[in-house]
Write a protein that holds these residues in place. Structure first.
Motif: not given
Length: 151
Positions: A20, A22, A24-25, A100-103, A105-106, A109
């Motif tokens: 990784k 980037e 993480d959340a 999700t982890e991406l949600e 994180l977003n 952010k």
């Protein structure tokens, strides 16, 4: 031999791409909360400067009518900066859980962008209020003063 070298480079590439790069959340959330904690101290300075400017305004010792307007505008700007901080805090979900982890994180952010805006507002308004207070020989609040008053 050539196939083994190619395979080796492919494996290295896969391993490197799996790392990784980037945050993480959790890391972004922690940074957001750290900025929030700093701004809570800065918020004390904002409100102390507001009270001091209010005293200057009520003292009648303005150098000119334009200075009275300038001080009143600064007081309003300090109030607005504090309100934006309160609005951010009321809207922030410390326990946000996306699908999700991406949600996740977003979300954090996007909160980082918002809290950085609040931070920028605090920086601008405290610099302006510090300058105005110094013009009237009033010592602006300092972080050290604010830390001392913490209970």
């Amino acid at each position: 031999m050539k196939n083994k070298i190619t395979l080796g480079f492919c494996l290295i590439g896969i391993l490197l791409s799996a790392c990784k790069t980037e945050p993480d959340a959790k890391a972004v959330k922690e940074e957001v909360l750290n900025i929030h904690d700093k701004l809570m101290i800065d918020g004390g300075k904002v409100m102390t400067n507001k009270m001091k400017l209010d005293s200057v305004l009520k003292s009648g010792k303005m150098k000119s009518p334009q200075d009275s307007v300038k001080i009143a505008d600064l007081i309003e700007n300090l109030n607005q900066a504090d309100e934006r901080m309160m609005d951010w805090m009321h809207g922030f979900k410390d326990d946000f859980k996306g699908k999700t982890e991406l949600e996740d994180l977003n979300y954090y952010k996007s909160e980082m962008v918002k809290i950085r805006k609040v931070e920028d507002d605090y920086i601008k308004v405290t610099k302006a209020s510090d300058s105005a207070l110094k013009e009237y020989h009033v010592v602006p609040a300092t972080k050290m003063n604010m830390e001392h008053h913490k209970h």
